[in-house]
Design a protein around this motif. Structure first.
Motif, short mmCIF file in Angstrom:
data_model
loop_
_atom_site.label_atom_id
_atom_site.label_comp_id
_atom_site.label_asym_id
_atom_site.label_seq_id
_atom_site.Cartn_x
_atom_site.Cartn_y
_atom_site.Cartn_z
N PHE A 233 33.67 155.25 20.26
CA PHE A 233 33.35 156.29 21.23
C PHE A 233 34.52 157.23 21.43
CE2 PHE A 233 33.18 158.22 25.37
CZ PHE A 233 31.88 158.68 25.43
N LEU A 234 35.73 156.69 21.56
CA LEU A 234 36.90 157.53 21.76
C LEU A 234 37.14 158.44 20.56
CD1 LEU A 234 39.30 154.98 23.49
CD2 LEU A 234 38.39 157.09 24.50
N ALA A 235 36.88 157.92 19.36
CA ALA A 235 37.03 158.74 18.16
C ALA A 235 36.07 159.92 18.19
CB ALA A 235 36.80 157.89 16.91
N HIS A 236 34.82 159.67 18.59
CA HIS A 236 33.83 160.75 18.72
C HIS A 236 34.26 161.74 19.80
CE1 HIS A 236 30.80 159.50 15.90
NE2 HIS A 236 30.72 158.29 16.43
N ALA A 237 34.74 161.23 20.92
CA ALA A 237 35.12 162.09 22.04
C ALA A 237 36.31 162.98 21.70
CB ALA A 237 35.43 161.24 23.28
N LEU A 238 37.28 162.42 20.97
CA LEU A 238 38.51 163.16 20.66
C LEU A 238 38.44 163.89 19.33
CD1 LEU A 238 41.02 160.44 21.89
CD2 LEU A 238 40.48 162.60 23.03
N GLY A 239 37.36 163.67 18.58
CA GLY A 239 37.20 164.39 17.32
C GLY A 239 38.16 163.93 16.24
N VAL A 240 38.47 162.63 16.21
CA VAL A 240 39.42 162.09 15.24
C VAL A 240 38.83 160.83 14.61
CG1 VAL A 240 41.41 163.02 16.47
CG2 VAL A 240 40.63 160.70 16.98
N ARG A 241 39.55 160.29 13.61
CA ARG A 241 39.12 159.03 13.02
C ARG A 241 39.54 157.86 13.90
NH1 ARG A 241 41.05 158.50 7.03
NH2 ARG A 241 43.08 158.93 8.02
N ARG A 242 38.87 156.72 13.72
CA ARG A 242 39.15 155.55 14.55
C ARG A 242 40.59 155.08 14.41
NH1 ARG A 242 34.52 151.05 13.99
NH2 ARG A 242 36.11 149.98 15.26
N VAL A 243 41.14 155.22 13.19
CA VAL A 243 42.52 154.78 12.99
C VAL A 243 43.49 155.56 13.87
CG1 VAL A 243 42.90 156.34 11.03
CG2 VAL A 243 44.27 154.25 11.24
N GLY A 244 43.17 156.83 14.11
CA GLY A 244 44.01 157.64 14.98
C GLY A 244 43.98 157.14 16.41
N VAL A 245 42.79 156.76 16.88
CA VAL A 245 42.65 156.20 18.23
C VAL A 245 43.43 154.90 18.34
CG1 VAL A 245 41.03 155.22 19.89
CG2 VAL A 245 40.42 157.30 18.65
N THR A 246 43.34 154.07 17.30
CA THR A 246 44.04 152.78 17.31
C THR A 246 45.55 152.98 17.46
OG1 THR A 246 42.33 151.76 15.93
CG2 THR A 246 44.48 150.68 16.00
N LYS A 247 46.11 153.91 16.70
CA LYS A 247 47.55 154.17 16.75
C LYS A 247 47.96 154.73 18.12
CE LYS A 247 48.22 155.00 11.79
NZ LYS A 247 48.60 156.00 10.76
N ALA A 248 47.18 155.67 18.64
CA ALA A 248 47.52 156.28 19.93
C ALA A 248 47.41 155.26 21.06
CB ALA A 248 46.61 157.48 20.21
N ALA A 249 46.35 154.44 21.03
CA ALA A 249 46.18 153.42 22.07
C ALA A 249 47.29 152.38 21.99
CB ALA A 249 44.81 152.76 21.93
N SER A 250 47.69 152.02 20.77
CA SER A 250 48.77 151.05 20.60
C SER A 250 50.08 151.59 21.17
CB SER A 250 48.95 150.72 19.12
OG SER A 250 47.80 150.07 18.61
N ALA A 251 50.33 152.89 20.96
CA ALA A 251 51.55 153.50 21.49
C ALA A 251 51.57 153.47 23.01
CB ALA A 251 51.67 154.94 20.99
N LEU A 252 50.43 153.77 23.63
CA LEU A 252 50.35 153.74 25.10
C LEU A 252 50.49 152.31 25.61
CD1 LEU A 252 47.43 156.29 25.71
CD2 LEU A 252 49.89 156.69 25.96
N GLN A 253 49.96 151.36 24.85
CA GLN A 253 50.04 149.96 25.26
C GLN A 253 51.48 149.46 25.15
OE1 GLN A 253 46.78 146.76 25.01
NE2 GLN A 253 47.76 146.68 23.02
N GLN A 254 52.18 149.85 24.11
CA GLN A 254 53.57 149.43 23.93
C GLN A 254 54.48 149.97 25.03
OE1 GLN A 254 54.58 150.65 19.95
NE2 GLN A 254 53.22 149.15 18.98
N GLN A 255 54.09 151.10 25.61
CA GLN A 255 54.86 151.68 26.71
C GLN A 255 54.52 151.03 28.05
OE1 GLN A 255 54.84 156.12 26.62
NE2 GLN A 255 53.92 155.88 24.59
N GLY A 256 53.59 150.08 28.03
CA GLY A 256 53.21 149.39 29.26
C GLY A 256 52.30 150.21 30.16
#
Length: 242
Positions: free
Chosen positions: A179-202
């Motif tokens: 869903f986030l990939a559809h919402a942001l107009g990107v591939r799922r791998v891009g969402v995974t990387k961005a979400a991981s970055a936000l998660q690593q920052q706590g």
């Protein structure tokens, strides 16, 4: 002269647009409204389809997706209890320009588009509410388009999560990678990387679509400046509609 609103109006007052109407105008609209339940993933309308019903969300959240070539999408707005789906009927449009998909299950007031068009034509108070709200939607769509072109994905994801948090009034909600990939107009791998970055920052915890915002202030700081603009465009107080 005082005009008593029927008791059944209470369930519709959870939608802020309906609550903004003068009591006598709401009372005349009530017989046309039905309360319906909508489920996650349900498509309420598809881009290019005729508009059959107007929805005023109570506790659900609807994502508005622009569609290109039938498969590429970008979220251009969200509709929660502050708004409505189908406002363009008031401007004379018979078909929808977006795909509207339920992001959070809940309830909404619904009425046929023909009945809504007739009410708008005769009701100046409803006209004022709708024109102001349509202007809000346009402002959101423009800002999101600018954001999608110029800002990095991590900041865009933070903006999207914060807007969703504000709409739902909750730090916990469910949004899949797809869903986030559809919402942001990107591939799922891009969402995974961005979400991981936000998660690593706590800032967030994200597991199997279950999102918990751990640090709202930090996530807001990580979001692009479009977050504040979109939030202000989409969350005006009821009084400002009058």
């Amino acid at each position: 002269m005082n005009f008593a609103v029927p008791p059944q109006a209470a369930e519709h007052h959870s939608n802020l647009l309906l609550a903004a109407l003068p009591p006598q105008d709401l009372a005349q609209l009530l017989p046309l409204l039905d309360t319906v339940k909508v489920e996650v993933g349900e498509v309420l309308c598809e881009a290019g389809d005729p508009i059959h019903h107007i929805y005023f969300p109570h506790d659900c959240l609807v994502s508005l997706l622009g569609v290109a070539e039938g498969r590429m999408t970008l979220e251009v707005g969200q509709v929660g209890r502050e708004g409505m789906l189908g406002a363009t009927v008031a401007l004379g449009h018979d078909s929808t320009q977006v795909r509207a998909i339920v992001q959070r299950a809940g309830h909404a007031s619904r009425l046929p588009s023909a009945a809504f068009r007739a009410e708008v034509a005769r009701n100046p108070s409803l006209q004022r509410v709708l024109y102001r709200y349509t202007d809000q939607l346009l402002a959101q769509a423009i800002q999101i388009a600018v954001c999608s072109r110029f800002h990095v994905l991590e900041a865009r994801l933070a903006r999207s999560l914060m807007v969703t948090r504000d709409r739902l009034q909750s730090d916990r909600f469910h949004l899949t990678h797809e869903f986030l990939a559809h919402a942001l107009g990107v591939r799922r791998v891009g969402v995974t990387k961005a979400a991981s970055a936000l998660q690593q920052q706590g800032l967030i915890n994200y597991s199997r679509g279950n999102i918990e915002i751990l640090d709202p202030e930090g996530l807001a700081a990580a979001a692009c400046t479009c977050y504040e603009i979109v939030r202000e465009a989409g969350a005006l107080p009821v009084q400002s509609f009058m």
